[in-house]
Design a protein around this motif. Structure first.
Motif, PDB file in Angstrom:
ATOM      1  N   UNK A  42       0.690  -1.015  -0.036  1.00  0.00           N
ATOM      2  CA  UNK A  42      -0.010   0.045  -0.222  1.00  0.00           C
ATOM      3  C   UNK A  42       0.697   1.300  -0.041  1.00  0.00           C
ATOM      4  N   UNK A  43       0.579   2.328  -0.971  1.00  0.00           N
ATOM      5  CA  UNK A  43       1.303   3.370  -0.925  1.00  0.00           C
ATOM      6  C   UNK A  43       0.547   4.637  -0.664  1.00  0.00           C
ATOM      7  N   UNK A  44       0.925   5.462   0.411  1.00  0.00           N
ATOM      8  CA  UNK A  44       0.157   6.461   0.696  1.00  0.00           C
ATOM      9  C   UNK A  44       0.991   7.880   0.437  1.00  0.00           C
ATOM     10  N   UNK A  45       0.402   9.020   0.220  1.00  0.00           N
ATOM     11  CA  UNK A  45       0.874  10.387  -0.012  1.00  0.00           C
ATOM     12  C   UNK A  45       1.367  10.518   1.284  1.00  0.00           C
ATOM     13  N   UNK A  92       5.144   7.254   1.107  1.00  0.00           N
ATOM     14  CA  UNK A  92       5.339   6.379   2.135  1.00  0.00           C
ATOM     15  C   UNK A  92       4.769   5.092   1.717  1.00  0.00           C
ATOM     16  N   UNK A  93       4.929   3.976   2.521  1.00  0.00           N
ATOM     17  CA  UNK A  93       4.344   2.535   2.227  1.00  0.00           C
ATOM     18  C   UNK A  93       4.127   1.843   3.449  1.00  0.00           C
ATOM     19  N   UNK A  94       3.281   0.814   3.155  1.00  0.00           N
ATOM     20  CA  UNK A  94       2.721  -0.160   4.337  1.00  0.00           C
ATOM     21  C   UNK A  94       2.554  -1.433   3.592  1.00  0.00           C
ATOM     22  N   UNK A  95       2.755  -2.353   4.427  1.00  0.00           N
ATOM     23  CA  UNK A  95       2.294  -3.694   3.849  1.00  0.00           C
ATOM     24  C   UNK A  95       1.118  -4.260   4.572  1.00  0.00           C
ATOM     25  N   UNK A  96       0.178  -5.007   4.002  1.00  0.00           N
ATOM     26  CA  UNK A  96      -0.873  -5.575   4.707  1.00  0.00           C
ATOM     27  C   UNK A  96      -0.876  -7.000   4.335  1.00  0.00           C
ATOM     28  N   UNK A  97      -1.168  -7.792   5.579  1.00  0.00           N
ATOM     29  CA  UNK A  97      -1.422  -9.204   5.613  1.00  0.00           C
ATOM     30  C   UNK A  97      -2.515  -9.698   6.581  1.00  0.00           C
ATOM     31  N   UNK A 122      -4.496   7.207  18.551  1.00  0.00           N
ATOM     32  CA  UNK A 122      -4.702   6.298  17.652  1.00  0.00           C
ATOM     33  C   UNK A 122      -4.553   6.587  16.181  1.00  0.00           C
ATOM     34  N   UNK A 123      -5.149   7.899  15.918  1.00  0.00           N
ATOM     35  CA  UNK A 123      -5.164   8.507  14.589  1.00  0.00           C
ATOM     36  C   UNK A 123      -3.522   8.751  14.335  1.00  0.00           C
ATOM     37  N   UNK A 124      -2.766   9.345  15.301  1.00  0.00           N
ATOM     38  CA  UNK A 124      -1.265   9.501  14.848  1.00  0.00           C
ATOM     39  C   UNK A 124      -0.595   8.220  14.546  1.00  0.00           C
ATOM     40  N   UNK A 125      -0.788   7.326  15.662  1.00  0.00           N
ATOM     41  CA  UNK A 125      -0.193   6.102  15.496  1.00  0.00           C
ATOM     42  C   UNK A 125      -0.391   5.386  13.830  1.00  0.00           C
ATOM     43  N   UNK A 126      -1.595   5.784  13.274  1.00  0.00           N
ATOM     44  CA  UNK A 126      -1.770   5.132  11.924  1.00  0.00           C
ATOM     45  C   UNK A 126      -0.939   5.834  11.049  1.00  0.00           C
ATOM     46  N   UNK A 127      -0.406   7.093  11.344  1.00  0.00           N
ATOM     47  CA  UNK A 127       0.261   7.813  10.401  1.00  0.00           C
ATOM     48  C   UNK A 127       1.880   7.413  10.523  1.00  0.00           C
ATOM     49  N   UNK A 128       2.407   6.459  11.344  1.00  0.00           N
ATOM     50  CA  UNK A 128       3.629   6.064  11.506  1.00  0.00           C
ATOM     51  C   UNK A 128       3.950   4.853  10.292  1.00  0.00           C
ATOM     52  N   UNK A 129       4.747   5.272   9.305  1.00  0.00           N
ATOM     53  CA  UNK A 129       4.728   4.523   8.227  1.00  0.00           C
ATOM     54  C   UNK A 129       6.210   4.427   7.788  1.00  0.00           C
ATOM     55  N   UNK A 130       6.679   3.587   6.831  1.00  0.00           N
ATOM     56  CA  UNK A 130       7.837   3.471   6.384  1.00  0.00           C
ATOM     57  C   UNK A 130       8.006   4.215   5.144  1.00  0.00           C
ATOM     58  N   UNK A 131       9.181   4.780   5.225  1.00  0.00           N
ATOM     59  CA  UNK A 131       9.598   5.791   4.325  1.00  0.00           C
ATOM     60  C   UNK A 131      10.623   5.353   3.328  1.00  0.00           C
ATOM     61  N   UNK A 132      10.642   5.962   2.033  1.00  0.00           N
ATOM     62  CA  UNK A 132      12.001   5.487   1.113  1.00  0.00           C
ATOM     63  C   UNK A 132      12.991   6.684   1.131  1.00  0.00           C
ATOM     64  N   UNK A 133      14.288   6.348   0.927  1.00  0.00           N
ATOM     65  CA  UNK A 133      15.253   7.329   0.786  1.00  0.00           C
ATOM     66  C   UNK A 133      16.257   7.270  -0.176  1.00  0.00           C
ATOM     67  N   UNK A 134      16.337   7.497  -1.385  1.00  0.00           N
ATOM     68  CA  UNK A 134      17.492   7.170  -2.323  1.00  0.00           C
ATOM     69  C   UNK A 134      18.115   8.870  -2.613  1.00  0.00           C
ATOM     70  N   UNK A 135      18.086   9.547  -1.714  1.00  0.00           N
ATOM     71  CA  UNK A 135      18.833  10.686  -1.957  1.00  0.00           C
ATOM     72  C   UNK A 135      20.408  10.489  -2.094  1.00  0.00           C
ATOM     73  N   UNK A 136      20.715  11.188  -3.060  1.00  0.00           N
ATOM     74  CA  UNK A 136      22.393  10.959  -3.166  1.00  0.00           C
ATOM     75  C   UNK A 136      23.135  11.739  -2.138  1.00  0.00           C
TER      76      UNK A 136
END
Length: 665
Positions: A42-45, A92-97, A122-136
């Motif tokens: 799952x991808x989130x803005x 940012x992204x999450x997995x669901x199983x 609880x609403x803030x905890x749901x915004x803790x997600x994985x991020x991606x960093x490809x910055x040089x």
């Protein structure tokens, strides 16, 4: 076969390693889910509640127990940016199983955790997600330093607590940048390697409940652990300040709350490492893997910190991560590894070559024996001598008199028992075996006789540490007498108990200057930090063994139960340094008895004399005539506190509870 959806173009992937990586045809995501049936990516803005894209993970993406999926393109929103840039900057992204969301354990960065100690709804905890960093990032040719353990002066510190105090004098308090601002201080001190307490991502908020104030001493100041981000100063939270065993730990992501740049902790951490490497200071990490952590994840974690962040080594808990797994890994076999024990025979049988002595033992054995001898316990002379001269053939040994778990050095000489009341556990937590002596009064004291005794004991302990054959490790703050007010388990304090106070009193400044001179003395005398053990017989005919142990009578070591005195002689002729030179003969006399004692001075080879170099009773460093070192004429003399060291030849009287260091030239 490539598929299209409303946002991304995707196809099956097939490339290791795990997590998010650049692949030949795009950006690959992979996750280990062997048993779950309904899996999604799952991808989130960033910061949005609803997903922008949900990609079912079907069997076509599965190889063994792993789903591999490659994003090959984006259908909208790129605005001239590359796919990697779009994913890093917008998503940012999450997995669901089976209906349950979770963060990728291999995530580059964790979003939503940039505020330290924040209690989330609880609403803030749901915004803790994985991020991606490809910055040089431009490493500018940076590489591992790989300094031998025999040359290392290790310095253990907490990233936040080191500079968080208002007196730290840095702009970016409690951050990686704050540590960079302290590089000039560390270089002046003389350390050349850091051991960082956990600075990967973990949840520091343990529970909401009040913490008790310290009753036997001064109360916790207002700069304490009141809830960050809350309008109510009366509410408190209990923190896992150290980070060991914390919930929601993500071992591959730098802790964003320790970053000044909340948007990019990855680059800030890399710049922190690069900055220290430029100044010749290694960076090691303490990584505590929780029991049950996947073995593949643990090794991948260490590799990532080495390859992506240029980390020089790790302290690991080898009851969870088997040491053979680490030392047999092609990448990890080239970095420093600290563990509680090593089995040379087992390593040899497994074909492990540790010729570079990159392995080191880290446990409390040295600390406990030195503390007992320091406070004049019976029957400790032999143990002390063994610890002091210990130099294992297959691995190095980390020596310390204080580390993060236990009394600081100042508290070691100021408290007979622990005072952990402020932890809220009724003083039941923390070890009861501190091997400490308060010198006559519990806690802080203005009584001059007690202060003098404590300063002397501190000098004794520091000399025992810095002149021992192993690798010395200094707990940050001990070099100027930092106190935790008798708390020997300050794991839950983010306040003045654990923050270093950089505003020093006269006595604290004296300790600091003493430590600087001791470190310099150690560096100037290679006989005190040999890569291999010195022979205890004169196998080369120099007139004295490489190492010998003495009592009040020369050549007669006394290990009797009542004895509290010992002398150790190191023959610098046995030194084999890079320039082909030798070192002085150094004789250290330890009198931990409460009365003065007379010691014989061993006879020296012809043409040499004994000179006093250091006395801990009165805090003196003496200026000694410069020796003529063989094949090394460029050596400079060290500045001392006092000119004209006293010349003694046959006997010497050593004051009570003190150490005298002699140099034979």
């Amino acid at each position: 076969m490539e598929k299209k959806n409303k946002l991304f173009n995707v196809k099956p992937g097939d490339t290791l390693s795990f997590g998010v990586i650049m692949a030949a045809s795009g950006v690959q995501f992979s996750v280990y889910l062997p048993d779950e049936k309904d899996c999604k990516l799952k991808f989130y803005y960033i910061g949005r509640k609803e997903p922008a894209c949900v990609i079912p993970l079907t069997d076509e993406y599965k190889r063994g127990g792993v789903y591999f999926i490659t994003i090959t393109g984006i259908n909208s929103g790129s605005r001239g940016r590359s796919l990697a840039q779009v994913l890093s900057q917008d998503f940012e992204y999450m997995y669901e199983a089976d209906g349950k969301e979770f963060i990728d354990p291999y995530a580059h960065i964790i979003h939503g955790k940039s505020t330290w100690g924040k209690v989330m709804e609880e609403s803030q905890k749901r915004l803790v997600r994985g991020g991606i960093c490809f910055d040089s990032f431009d490493w500018e040719g940076d590489r591992q330093i790989r300094r031998p353990f025999s040359e290392v002066i290790l310095y253990q510190l907490h990233v936040r607590g080191y500079t968080k105090h208002s007196s730290s004098g840095v702009r970016h308090k409690g951050t990686y940048k704050g540590l960079v601002e302290k590089i000039p201080y560390m270089k002046e001190l003389g350390i050349n390697a850091l051991l960082l307490l956990p600075c990967y991502e973990f949840n520091e908020v343990q529970e909401e409940r009040p913490l008790y104030h310290i009753s036997h001493a001064e109360p916790v100041a207002k700069e304490d652990n009141t809830r960050n981000g809350s309008n109510s100063e009366s509410q408190h939270i209990k923190l896992n300040y150290w980070g060991y065993g914390a919930d929601n730990t993500y071992y591959l992501a730098p802790k964003s709350a320790y970053s000044a740049d909340k948007r990019n902790p990855v680059c800030e951490f890399k710049n922190f490492v690069k900055s220290f490497h430029k100044e010749g200071i290694e960076v090691l990490m303490d990584i505590y893997f929780k029991p049950g952590t996947n073995l593949c994840l643990m090794t991948d974690c260490l590799r990532k910190w080495v390859l992506d962040y240029h980390i020089d080594g790790f302290r690991i808990n080898n009851e969870v991560l088997p040491c053979i797994t680490v030392v047999s890994d092609p990448v990890l076999s080239g970095v420093k590894i600290l563990a509680s024990y090593w089995d040379n025979d087992f390593l040899n049988n497994q074909g492990i070559n540790n010729s570079g002595k990159l392995l080191a033992e880290y446990n409390e054995g040295f600390m406990n024996d030195i503390r007992k001898f320091l406070k004049s316990d019976e029957g400790m002379t032999g143990n002390f001598a063994g610890r002091f001269k210990r130099n294992e053939p297959g691995y190095s040994v980390i020596n310390f008199v204080a580390h993060v778990n236990g009394f600081t050095l100042m508290d070691l000489v100021s408290y007979d028992v622990k005072h952990n009341e402020a932890n809220g556990e009724r003083n039941t937590d923390g070890t009861d075996y501190n091997y400490s002596w308060n010198c006559g009064a519990e806690g802080r004291s203005r009584k001059q006789t007690i202060v003098v005794k404590r300063m002397r004991q501190i000098r004794n302990a520091l000399l025992m540490l810095m002149c021992s054959q192993g690798t010395p490790m200094l707990l940050a703050g001990d070099e100027f007498g930092n106190t935790q007010l008798g708390n020997n388990n300050a794991y839950c304090h983010d306040n003045l108990v654990t923050w270093l106070n950089w505003k020093h009193s006269k006595r604290e400044t004296e300790i600091l200057e003493y430590v600087k001179k001791l470190i310099l003395f150690r560096k100037e005398h290679p006989v005190l930090h040999q890569p291999q053990g010195l022979p205890m017989s004169d196998i080369k005919g120099y007139g004295l063994p490489g190492l010998s142990i003495h009592g009040t009578q020369a050549w007669r070591a006394d290990y009797s139960n009542y004895n509290r005195m010992v002398g150790l002689l190191f023959n610098g002729d046995y030194v084999n340094d890079n320039e082909g030179g030798t070192d002085d003969i150094i004789y250290l006399i330890f009198n931990m008895y409460w009365e003065s004692k007379t010691f014989d001075l061993p006879s020296l080879p012809a043409g040499r004399k004994w000179y006093v170099a250091i006395t801990t009773y009165d805090d003196m460093f003496y200026d000694i005539p410069v020796k003529k070192k063989k094949k090394n004429k460029g050596r400079q003399k060290t500045a001392r506190d006092k000119k004209g060291g006293m010349e003694l030849q046959r006997k010497t009287v050593v004051p009570p509870r003190s150490v005298v260091v002699f140099i034979g030239r």
